[in-house]
Each structure stands twice: as C-alpha cells, then as structure tokens.
Design an enzyme around this catalytic site. Structure first.
Site, PDB file in Angstrom:
ATOM      1  N   ARG A  52      27.655 -12.067  24.738  1.00 24.93           N
ATOM      2  CA  ARG A  52      28.797 -11.732  25.586  1.00 24.93           C
ATOM      3  C   ARG A  52      28.917 -10.049  25.172  1.00 24.93           C
ATOM      4  NH1 ARG A  52      34.640 -13.783  23.887  1.00 24.93           N
ATOM      5  NH2 ARG A  52      34.254 -12.576  22.189  1.00 24.93           N
ATOM      6  N   LYS A 151      34.620  -7.147  27.025  1.00 26.18           N
ATOM      7  CA  LYS A 151      35.351  -6.727  25.760  1.00 26.18           C
ATOM      8  C   LYS A 151      34.994  -5.601  25.358  1.00 26.18           C
ATOM      9  CE  LYS A 151      36.241  -9.309  21.662  1.00 26.18           C
ATOM     10  NZ  LYS A 151      37.636  -9.161  21.704  1.00 26.18           N
ATOM     11  N   GLU A 184      46.375 -14.713  29.818  1.00 24.36           N
ATOM     12  CA  GLU A 184      46.144 -15.097  28.350  1.00 24.36           C
ATOM     13  C   GLU A 184      47.112 -14.299  27.702  1.00 24.36           C
ATOM     14  OE1 GLU A 184      42.143 -13.239  27.342  1.00 24.36           O
ATOM     15  OE2 GLU A 184      42.556 -11.626  28.788  1.00 24.36           O
TER      16      GLU A 184
HETATM   17  N1  PMP Z   1      41.167 -12.734  24.927  1.00 28.10           N
HETATM   18  C1  PMP Z   1      41.475 -11.628  24.678  1.00 28.10           C
HETATM   19  C2  PMP Z   1      41.958 -10.495  25.495  1.00 28.10           C
HETATM   20  C3  PMP Z   1      40.736 -11.410  23.021  1.00 28.10           C
HETATM   21  O1  PMP Z   1      40.648 -10.250  22.608  1.00 28.10           O
HETATM   22  C4  PMP Z   1      40.261 -12.378  22.489  1.00 28.10           C
HETATM   23  C5  PMP Z   1      39.616 -12.171  21.141  1.00 28.10           C
HETATM   24  N2  PMP Z   1      38.172 -11.578  21.219  1.00 28.10           N
HETATM   25  C6  PMP Z   1      40.124 -13.594  23.128  1.00 28.10           C
HETATM   26  C7  PMP Z   1      41.004 -13.928  24.319  1.00 28.10           C
HETATM   27  C8  PMP Z   1      39.706 -14.861  22.135  1.00 28.10           C
HETATM   28  O2  PMP Z   1      38.269 -14.721  22.365  1.00 28.10           O
HETATM   29  P1  PMP Z   1      37.300 -15.181  21.218  1.00 28.10           P
HETATM   30  O3  PMP Z   1      37.652 -16.643  21.107  1.00 28.10           O
HETATM   31  O4  PMP Z   1      35.837 -15.235  21.756  1.00 28.10           O
HETATM   32  O5  PMP Z   1      37.626 -14.540  20.087  1.00 28.10           O
END
Ligand code: PMP
Length: 292
Positions: A52, A151, A184
């Site tokens: 990612r 990200k 989210e």
């Molecule tokens: N959404 C956002 C905006 C985030 O910053 C995160 C944390 N990385 C997640 C969802 C969850 O992603 P992950 O399970 O890969 O940590």
C-alpha cells in the site's frame, strides 16, 4: 537506552532524528505513510502495508529509494534495535528536501524514517462498552480531489472531522461523501451487521482500503457471515444489529451509539465480539517473524 529511529539508512537517537524545514513532507504534507503493528515478535500484514505504501507513492510519483525487500529489512532492524516484541511502527516517506515552491521536481531524494515504539493501547472500556459516534459536517475528500485510498501525510480532512467529534463530546466521527454516503471514520473503516450480512463501503465511495478491513472480510466466512461491499447511508447504520470499526491501532472496536441512536441493543454485538476473538487468533499466529 533511548528510542532508536531509522532515518535515511541509519539508526539514530531520538534527539538526532530530525528532518529539514525544507522537507516537502512538512511544507506541503507531500508524502506517504503506514501504521503497522507487531504482535509478540510477528509483524502483522507487513507485505500488505508495504504494497500500500509503494502504491500510494507510485500515484504521487514519489520514488522510494529503497526496494520493498530493503524496506522490510529496515522495519525489522528498527524493531530489533529497540528490542520491541509488541510495537506500533510508523513508516514515513516524504517527497524530500526542496525549495519553498511546491514543484516536486525540486526534491531530489525522498526522506525515509521509521519509528517503532510501544503500542499505546486504546482504553479497555472502548472495547467493553463500545464507542459513541456522530456524523460530522466535514465531507470526506472527493476521490478525484485527494483520493482517500492514498495514505498521504495530508490528514487535515480527518483532523477536521476529529475536532468536530470531540466538540460534540463523542469518541469518533463518521464522514459522509459528497453524495451523503457513509465512507469511514477518521482513522478506521466502518462495518455493520444485519442478520447474516456484514456490510462495508466499497473503496470508490472514498475510503482508505484498510488492511484490518481486508483481514476482517476474510474472517467473516468462518463466522457464517456473508460480506458485501455496498453503498449505504446513515439509516442503514442506525437500523443495523451491530456496528464496529477496524484499524491497525484500534483493531476491531464495537460502536453502540450513532447520532444519539442506540445501535441494536445498545451494547457491543455478539458477532463483533466473535470477530475480535478470531482476529486475535490471526494476529498471534500470522506475520513476519523477527528475533530480538
Ligand atoms: N481509514 C483511515 C482514514 C485510516 O487512517 C486508517 C488507518 N490506517 C484506516 C482506515 C484503517 O486502515 P488499516 O486497517 O490499514 O490500519
């Protein structure tokens, strides 16, 4: 012994882990990052996090001056140097040092740093009592403006939403997209359970494709849940049997109230608790091993 930070190929003391004020990560939020966890000497989903990271960098045309293998080694070295078996790892790649203009061509080498520290666990009561959420006025970034699938170091959309949730006196914010669809939370993905259905928004509505989200979706079958990625509105959350959030730091957290509506019976749901149990099994079992 103080914390050792990986910075551009070297492990340095925390006090020496400094970057230039001309770094575009700082001047423009021009960079990418990952938050990764290790459990008892196993780095959970390291390959998925590195994939990612490199995908976000690719879209932003940031050239990471390390191969994925070398980056994996750097992560493991940082964990070993800090003698951490259970850690939260923050891996950051910025565009690097440039001039005061935003032209990325002026930045000749990306800056890389890796911080591995003790994991700061969320309060136990979050998991036992569940979280209270509100939907906030700040809309999730439009995917064609700044795609939430990247990200990046630009988290102001999330930070504004977090401020709104805090102002409302609750734990977390739900962000809608410009069409009013649920996306989210500020640092977690969202799911709801209704009967045998486990639903979560598809990436194109404007979410980060969470690695915990993927792990939970993969576990659903073993609990006789059928996973669907669907576009939905707040009404679907208000009327769900259960709602929970997922993220690397938070893992799986039950949600018991949204916009003052109790969810289900107002207590953490049975399916959510069963998923937490299964998730703990895979974090204890799977991952890239390192010895300290
Ligand atoms: N959404 C956002 C905006 C985030 O910053 C995160 C944390 N990385 C997640 C969802 C969850 O992603 P992950 O399970 O890969 O940590």
């Amino acid at each position: 012994m103080g914390l050792k930070i990986y910075l551009d190929g070297k492990l340095v003391e925390k006090a020496d882990a400094v970057v230039s004020v001309f770094d575009h990560g700082l001047l423009y939020g021009d960079g990418v990052f990952e938050g990764i966890r290790s459990y008892n000497g196993l780095v959970f989903k390291l390959k998925e996090h590195l994939d990612r990271l490199y995908e976000s960098a690719h879209t932003l045309m940031i050239e990471i001056p390390l191969s994925k293998d070398a980056m994996e080694k750097a992560v493991l070295e940082t964990l070993k140097a800090n003698k951490l078996t259970d850690a939260y790892i923050r891996l950051v790649v910025t565009r690097g040092v440039g001039d005061l203009g935003l032209d990325p061509r002026k930045c000749h080498k990306a800056t890389i740093f890796i911080i591995a520290d003790k994991i700061a666990l969320y309060p136990k009561e979050f998991y036992e009592k569940g979280l209270t959420l509100v939907t906030v006025p700040t809309v999730r970034n439009h995917p064609e403006a700044l795609n939430p699938q990247l990200k990046t170091l630009n988290y102001l959309n999330n930070i504004l939403a977090k401020i709104e949730a805090t102002n409302a006196g609750v734990n977390e914010a739900i962000l809608l997209n410009a069409q009013g669809h649920v996306t989210e939370c500020t640092g977690e993905n969202i799911f709801y359970v209704r009967g045998k259905k486990l639903a979560t928004p598809p990436p194109y509505v404007g979410i980060l494709k969470g690695i915990t989200r993927d792990a939970v979706m993969a576990l659903a079958g073993s609990l006789n849940l059928e996973v669907v990625e669907e576009v939905f509105t707040r009404h679907d959350l208000y009327t769900a049997d259960e709602v929970f959030l997922t993220g690397t730091a938070a893992e799986i957290v039950p949600v018991v109230k949204i916009d003052n509506r109790p969810i289900g019976n107002g207590k953490p749901g049975q399916k959510t608790l069963a998923l937490i149990k299964e998730f703990r099994k895979i974090t204890a079992r799977d991952g890239v091993r390192y010895e300290i």
